[in-house]
Design a protein around this motif. Structure first.
Motif, PDB file in Angstrom:
ATOM      1  N   GLY A 242       0.791  -1.214   0.000  1.00  0.00           N
ATOM      2  CA  GLY A 242       0.000   0.000   0.000  1.00  0.00           C
ATOM      3  C   GLY A 242       0.829   1.272   0.000  1.00  0.00           C
ATOM      4  N   ARG A 243       2.143   1.144   0.105  1.00  0.00           N
ATOM      5  CA  ARG A 243       3.006   2.330   0.143  1.00  0.00           C
ATOM      6  C   ARG A 243       3.984   2.374  -1.018  1.00  0.00           C
ATOM      7  N   ASP A 244       4.396   1.232  -1.535  1.00  0.00           N
ATOM      8  CA  ASP A 244       5.425   1.177  -2.571  1.00  0.00           C
ATOM      9  C   ASP A 244       4.762   0.971  -3.926  1.00  0.00           C
ATOM     10  N   GLY A 245       4.784   1.998  -4.762  1.00  0.00           N
ATOM     11  CA  GLY A 245       4.146   1.928  -6.066  1.00  0.00           C
ATOM     12  C   GLY A 245       4.875   1.041  -7.057  1.00  0.00           C
ATOM     13  N   ASP A 246       6.079   0.606  -6.730  1.00  0.00           N
ATOM     14  CA  ASP A 246       6.847  -0.249  -7.639  1.00  0.00           C
ATOM     15  C   ASP A 246       6.522  -1.729  -7.473  1.00  0.00           C
ATOM     16  N   VAL A 247       5.669  -2.068  -6.529  1.00  0.00           N
ATOM     17  CA  VAL A 247       5.329  -3.469  -6.282  1.00  0.00           C
ATOM     18  C   VAL A 247       3.975  -3.768  -6.909  1.00  0.00           C
ATOM     19  N   ALA A 248       3.960  -4.709  -7.828  1.00  0.00           N
ATOM     20  CA  ALA A 248       2.709  -5.084  -8.483  1.00  0.00           C
ATOM     21  C   ALA A 248       1.768  -5.755  -7.487  1.00  0.00           C
ATOM     22  N   PRO A 249       0.458  -5.515  -7.615  1.00  0.00           N
ATOM     23  CA  PRO A 249      -0.504  -6.119  -6.690  1.00  0.00           C
ATOM     24  C   PRO A 249      -0.775  -7.585  -7.038  1.00  0.00           C
TER      25      PRO A 249
END
Length: 128
Positions: free
Chosen positions: A36-43
């Motif tokens: 929820g904080r790191d935009g570089d991690v795919a969901p």
């Protein structure tokens, strides 16, 4: 990989170190998936694969890699782990991919220089 002004994301990753597979599984659970904080991690959720017999598993082992210094104790430990896995019925392949390791190292250096040089107008790439 997305590029943001003033933000550098390295294409290089060093994985977790562990004492055993249980520690490695715990590390994977901690670092995997979005927080929820790191935009570089795919969901992408971390699924638990079904258990399989050891005889169906394959393990690629490389106690050394061209261009990397590996201490004797690390090389011996990797060999012991491979021997133990093989003795338990795991198929162990003691080989490296058939690639040009020097070319791979040079390509990585070029890519790393290009990425880090974005913020440095004086940076230059090597001539082809």
């Amino acid at each position: 990989m997305r590029a943001f002004p003033g933000r550098f994301v390295s294409p290089s990753t060093i994985g977790p170190l562990s004492r055993d597979l249980d520690d490695l599984r715990l590390a994977l659970e901690v670092v995997s998936g979005p927080d929820g904080r790191d935009g570089d991690v795919a969901p992408v959720p971390l699924d638990t694969p079904p258990e399989r017999p050891l005889s169906e598993l394959r393990l690629a082992v490389a106690p050394t890699v061209p261009g990397a210094d590996v201490t004797d104790d690390v090389r011996e430990r990797i060999t012991r782990i491979a021997d133990s896995a093989e003795g338990s019925g795991v198929r162990v392949d003691r080989t490296l991919p058939n690639v040009d390791w020097e070319a791979q190292q040079a390509l990585f250096a070029d890519l790393f220089t290009a990425l880090t040089g974005v913020a440095d107008p004086a940076a230059s790439l090597r001539d082809e």
